[in-house]
Design an enzyme around this catalytic site. Structure first.
Site, PDB file in Angstrom:
ATOM      1  N   ARG A  90       0.964  -6.912 -32.122  1.00 22.49           N
ATOM      2  CA  ARG A  90       0.122  -8.191 -31.363  1.00 22.49           C
ATOM      3  C   ARG A  90      -1.513  -7.990 -31.496  1.00 22.49           C
ATOM      4  O   ARG A  90      -2.131  -8.795 -31.637  1.00 22.49           O
ATOM      5  CB  ARG A  90       0.679  -8.319 -29.873  1.00 22.49           C
ATOM      6  CG  ARG A  90       1.710  -9.143 -29.629  1.00 22.49           C
ATOM      7  CD  ARG A  90       2.800  -8.915 -30.519  1.00 22.49           C
ATOM      8  NE  ARG A  90       4.042  -9.794 -30.131  1.00 22.49           N
ATOM      9  CZ  ARG A  90       5.124  -9.197 -29.326  1.00 22.49           C
ATOM     10  NH1 ARG A  90       5.152  -8.099 -28.654  1.00 22.49           N
ATOM     11  NH2 ARG A  90       5.843  -9.850 -28.813  1.00 22.49           N
ATOM     12  N   ASP A 119       5.940  -7.813 -35.880  1.00 21.76           N
ATOM     13  CA  ASP A 119       6.380  -8.908 -34.709  1.00 21.76           C
ATOM     14  C   ASP A 119       5.979 -10.274 -35.256  1.00 21.76           C
ATOM     15  O   ASP A 119       5.467 -10.195 -36.733  1.00 21.76           O
ATOM     16  CB  ASP A 119       5.562  -8.662 -33.589  1.00 21.76           C
ATOM     17  CG  ASP A 119       6.733  -9.042 -32.461  1.00 21.76           C
ATOM     18  OD1 ASP A 119       7.167 -10.370 -32.333  1.00 21.76           O
ATOM     19  OD2 ASP A 119       6.975  -8.170 -31.585  1.00 21.76           O
ATOM     20  N   HIS A 190      11.814 -11.774 -34.258  1.00 27.52           N
ATOM     21  CA  HIS A 190      10.687 -11.243 -34.118  1.00 27.52           C
ATOM     22  C   HIS A 190       9.895 -11.100 -35.605  1.00 27.52           C
ATOM     23  O   HIS A 190       9.132  -9.984 -35.738  1.00 27.52           O
ATOM     24  CB  HIS A 190      10.521  -9.949 -33.492  1.00 27.52           C
ATOM     25  CG  HIS A 190      10.517 -10.356 -31.976  1.00 27.52           C
ATOM     26  ND1 HIS A 190       9.405 -10.539 -30.944  1.00 27.52           N
ATOM     27  CD2 HIS A 190      11.618 -10.134 -31.277  1.00 27.52           C
ATOM     28  CE1 HIS A 190       9.835 -10.821 -29.890  1.00 27.52           C
ATOM     29  NE2 HIS A 190      11.138 -10.389 -29.744  1.00 27.52           N
ATOM     30  N   GLU A 252      15.538 -10.172 -28.415  1.00 29.51           N
ATOM     31  CA  GLU A 252      15.154 -11.488 -28.200  1.00 29.51           C
ATOM     32  C   GLU A 252      15.357 -12.282 -29.543  1.00 29.51           C
ATOM     33  O   GLU A 252      14.329 -12.922 -29.993  1.00 29.51           O
ATOM     34  CB  GLU A 252      13.750 -11.691 -27.765  1.00 29.51           C
ATOM     35  CG  GLU A 252      13.455 -11.040 -26.417  1.00 29.51           C
ATOM     36  CD  GLU A 252      12.006 -10.947 -26.094  1.00 29.51           C
ATOM     37  OE1 GLU A 252      11.700 -11.058 -24.877  1.00 29.51           O
ATOM     38  OE2 GLU A 252      11.107 -10.319 -26.974  1.00 29.51           O
ATOM     39  N   TRP A 303      15.622  -2.121 -21.621  1.00 27.75           N
ATOM     40  CA  TRP A 303      14.359  -2.824 -21.052  1.00 27.75           C
ATOM     41  C   TRP A 303      14.563  -3.856 -20.170  1.00 27.75           C
ATOM     42  O   TRP A 303      13.475  -4.067 -19.479  1.00 27.75           O
ATOM     43  CB  TRP A 303      13.478  -3.161 -22.184  1.00 27.75           C
ATOM     44  CG  TRP A 303      13.913  -4.291 -23.053  1.00 27.75           C
ATOM     45  CD1 TRP A 303      14.660  -4.427 -23.875  1.00 27.75           C
ATOM     46  CD2 TRP A 303      13.297  -5.725 -22.663  1.00 27.75           C
ATOM     47  NE1 TRP A 303      14.924  -5.753 -24.489  1.00 27.75           N
ATOM     48  CE2 TRP A 303      14.046  -6.336 -23.740  1.00 27.75           C
ATOM     49  CE3 TRP A 303      12.437  -6.366 -21.930  1.00 27.75           C
ATOM     50  CZ2 TRP A 303      13.886  -8.087 -23.633  1.00 27.75           C
ATOM     51  CZ3 TRP A 303      12.380  -7.443 -22.061  1.00 27.75           C
ATOM     52  CH2 TRP A 303      12.941  -8.396 -22.936  1.00 27.75           C
ATOM     53  N   TYR A 328       6.672  -1.471 -17.506  1.00 25.87           N
ATOM     54  CA  TYR A 328       5.926  -1.969 -18.513  1.00 25.87           C
ATOM     55  C   TYR A 328       4.549  -2.062 -18.135  1.00 25.87           C
ATOM     56  O   TYR A 328       4.363  -2.738 -17.111  1.00 25.87           O
ATOM     57  CB  TYR A 328       6.597  -3.340 -18.637  1.00 25.87           C
ATOM     58  CG  TYR A 328       7.434  -3.549 -19.798  1.00 25.87           C
ATOM     59  CD1 TYR A 328       8.346  -2.635 -20.253  1.00 25.87           C
ATOM     60  CD2 TYR A 328       7.762  -4.864 -20.346  1.00 25.87           C
ATOM     61  CE1 TYR A 328       9.446  -2.950 -21.095  1.00 25.87           C
ATOM     62  CE2 TYR A 328       8.680  -4.960 -21.372  1.00 25.87           C
ATOM     63  CZ  TYR A 328       9.329  -3.933 -21.880  1.00 25.87           C
ATOM     64  OH  TYR A 328      10.318  -3.953 -22.794  1.00 25.87           O
ATOM     65  N   TRP A 371       2.779  -3.511 -24.234  1.00 22.51           N
ATOM     66  CA  TRP A 371       2.858  -4.558 -25.127  1.00 22.51           C
ATOM     67  C   TRP A 371       1.328  -5.054 -25.009  1.00 22.51           C
ATOM     68  O   TRP A 371       0.741  -5.337 -24.008  1.00 22.51           O
ATOM     69  CB  TRP A 371       3.782  -5.652 -24.633  1.00 22.51           C
ATOM     70  CG  TRP A 371       5.293  -5.064 -24.728  1.00 22.51           C
ATOM     71  CD1 TRP A 371       5.976  -4.545 -23.785  1.00 22.51           C
ATOM     72  CD2 TRP A 371       6.044  -4.800 -25.842  1.00 22.51           C
ATOM     73  NE1 TRP A 371       7.240  -4.263 -23.979  1.00 22.51           N
ATOM     74  CE2 TRP A 371       7.134  -4.534 -25.554  1.00 22.51           C
ATOM     75  CE3 TRP A 371       5.783  -5.153 -27.299  1.00 22.51           C
ATOM     76  CZ2 TRP A 371       8.194  -3.894 -26.307  1.00 22.51           C
ATOM     77  CZ3 TRP A 371       6.948  -4.888 -28.152  1.00 22.51           C
ATOM     78  CH2 TRP A 371       7.947  -4.124 -27.909  1.00 22.51           C
ATOM     79  N   THR A 372       0.796  -5.667 -26.322  1.00 26.94           N
ATOM     80  CA  THR A 372      -0.685  -5.728 -26.507  1.00 26.94           C
ATOM     81  C   THR A 372      -1.249  -6.980 -26.435  1.00 26.94           C
ATOM     82  O   THR A 372      -2.106  -7.298 -26.737  1.00 26.94           O
ATOM     83  CB  THR A 372      -1.051  -5.043 -27.320  1.00 26.94           C
ATOM     84  OG1 THR A 372      -0.698  -5.296 -28.783  1.00 26.94           O
ATOM     85  CG2 THR A 372      -1.116  -3.234 -27.108  1.00 26.94           C
ATOM     86  N   GLU A 373      -0.163  -8.174 -26.301  1.00 25.89           N
ATOM     87  CA  GLU A 373      -0.712  -9.653 -26.321  1.00 25.89           C
ATOM     88  C   GLU A 373      -1.987  -9.599 -25.494  1.00 25.89           C
ATOM     89  O   GLU A 373      -2.831 -10.356 -26.170  1.00 25.89           O
ATOM     90  CB  GLU A 373       0.499 -10.426 -25.445  1.00 25.89           C
ATOM     91  CG  GLU A 373       1.539 -10.815 -26.361  1.00 25.89           C
ATOM     92  CD  GLU A 373       2.603  -9.865 -25.982  1.00 25.89           C
ATOM     93  OE1 GLU A 373       2.465  -8.800 -25.732  1.00 25.89           O
ATOM     94  OE2 GLU A 373       3.761 -10.122 -26.182  1.00 25.89           O
TER      95      GLU A 373
HETATM   96  C1  ACM Z   1      10.965  -6.327 -25.355  1.00 26.76           C
HETATM   97  O1  ACM Z   1      10.132  -6.506 -24.359  1.00 26.76           O
HETATM   98  N1  ACM Z   1      11.115  -7.531 -26.150  1.00 26.76           N
HETATM   99  C2  ACM Z   1      11.677  -5.209 -25.539  1.00 26.76           C
END
Ligand code: ACM
Length: 462
Positions: A90, A119, A190, A252, A303, A328, A371-373
């Site tokens: 990201r 991703d 992804h 996902e 997760w 997270y 997660w780096t969005e």
């Molecule tokens: C995830 O947070 N989609 C693994």
């Protein structure tokens, strides 16, 4: 690690002068591999480790002890997997920043870096024979500013990728600090960045690398040529990363573009597991791969809340616990409106410290995920990671029954060390005026809403 003897540790502090002597190290294989014994007196210090890793951890403790006084510590980690995920897809992080991040993990006796390399929004690993993965797939035209619900964009291209030499340098730097890099190629969802580069991998999508956050509906087709591509990528990954476990993602993955349903993903995962087994490796995959049965030997990164950890255990899989609502670190640290781009549920320092995975020999350990969005720089990563990662380090190293008040009392001395290293941790008093991102608004969630959503998301595991 914060230099207070753990509850399982024998120690003596008798005052006295700072050690002037040398530091002697030795290996005693009678100790556990990561265990160490540390003696310090006025004449010097001796660190005995069960292996070089144990010696390394003893030296970290020695470096973090207050000066002066005789000390005797016998110490060992509770979990073998003390992991952190860094999402370089990201937002790309240049190699020196990844190396610094590894240094910070090692300083906290963490030992796994799960590197999320691909991703929808970017492909970060050069693969021989597939140049467009990085000439096209590594770049997006712009990024979202804040949570996707606001539909704001920054109008600024973003990208970057790692060459094979870059990745080998990262692996070597990590290995020197007893950190295993577990790479992840997220498949079969992804994958929009790869499909943007090679549309023949997809199901008719011909468009750019995804600029919006969130999950792309455009996933891999599961034709033989696409599976051959995936195997080729994994072969290259195996050539670079010595890790026993190789991440294949699996989270996902929308099935709307496929002629069948989830059973197609089950077959895909099995094919990748078989290929990796031929290279002597095992699958590391998100808990979605439990639906319909994960391959034997697969290790699950659980997760979606806390339930999938239990599901993985019941299915007999080794599991790494990383429940989003507990671990997270992209989730907001407080309710303060000055937090940068507040997303997810509230996850305070105390919440992280209090986390306990289920007691089972199948639980290898835990992992905190970044997660780096909404982390456009390492500086922002540090703000989100610390001091919560200090708390996490004790969760995975120390025995159960920890006391937050005790941790909180020791933390300021540790934050002074992070200050000395220039770490941009979140002040305990809350965000500074310049930490906020009013230009990138968030989407804070309540725990009740998220738990209800997770219950629905994991219905296929029940
Ligand atoms: C995830 O947070 N989609 C693994």
């Amino acid at each position: 690690m914060i230099p207070k003897p753990l509850s399982s540790v024998r120690s003596e502090h008798r005052g006295g002068t700072a050690p002037a002597g040398e530091v002697r190290t030795r290996i005693d294989p009678e100790l556990g591999r990561e265990a160490y014994e540390l003696r310090r007196s006025a004449s010097g210090a001796e660190v005995t480790g069960g292996s070089e890793a144990g010696v390394f951890y003893g030296l970290q403790t020695l470096a973090q002890l207050p000066p002066g006084g005789d000390v005797h510590i016998v110490d060992a980690p509770r979990f073998a997997w003390r992991g952190v995920l860094l999402d370089v897809a990201r937002h790309f992080m240049p190699v020196p920043e990844v190396l610094r991040f590894i240094d910070l993990l090692a300083f906290h006796k963490l030992n796994v870096l799960h590197l999320h390399l691909t991703d929808d929004q970017g492909w970060r690993i050069e693969v021989p024979g597939w140049p467009r993965l990085t000439t096209v797939g590594a770049w997006r035209g712009e990024s979202m500013r804040g949570s996707r619900i606001h539909e704001l964009y920054d109008g600024r291209p973003h990208g970057g990728f790692y060459t094979s030499d870059d990745l080998r340098a990262i692996v070597a730097h990590a290995a020197d600090r007893h950190v295993t890099v577990v790479p992840e190629i997220d498949m079969p969802g992804h994958m929009q960045a790869a499909i943007a580069a090679y549309p023949e991998l997809g199901n008719g999508f011909a468009g750019p690398v995804r600029t919006a956050w969130g999950i792309s509906p455009h996933v891999l087709n599961l034709e033989p040529a696409t599976l051959a591509f995936c195997r080729e990528v994994l072969d290259h990954v195996c050539d670079i990363f010595p890790s026993d476990l190789i991440g294949i993602g699996g989270d996902e993955c929308p099935t709307e573009e496929w002629p069948g349903g989830r059973e197609l993903q089950v077959a895909f995962t099995a094919a990748m597991a078989e290929h990796l087994a031929g290279r002597g490796r095992r699958v590391y995959g998100w808990d979605e791969i439990l639906a319909g049965g994960a391959p034997e030997g697969a290790v699950i990164a659980a997760w979606r809340g806390e339930e999938p950890v239990e599901v993985a255990i019941r299915a007999g899989h080794q599991v790494v616990a990383c429940p989003d609502v507990r671990l997270y670190l992209d989730y907001r640290q407080s309710d303060d409106p000055g937090e940068p781009t507040p997303v997810g549920t509230l996850l305070t320092l105390e919440d992280v410290y209090a986390y306990e995975p289920p007691a089972s020999p199948l639980v290898l350990g835990c992992q905190a995920n970044l997660w780096t969005e909404h982390m456009e720089s390492l500086r922002r990563v540090e703000y989100m990671a610390f001091p919560r990662l200090c708390a996490f380090a004790e969760v995975v190293w120390s025995p159960a029954g920890r006391d937050f008040a005790d941790f909180a009392a020791r933390l300021p001395a540790h934050l002074a060390r992070l200050d000395a290293m220039g770490v941009n941790y979140r002040p305990l008093t809350g965000p500074r005026p310049g930490d906020g991102r009013p230009d990138a608004p968030g989407n804070p969630r309540t725990l009740a809403d998220r738990l209800a959503e997770l219950h629905e998301m994991t219905a296929d595991l029940r």
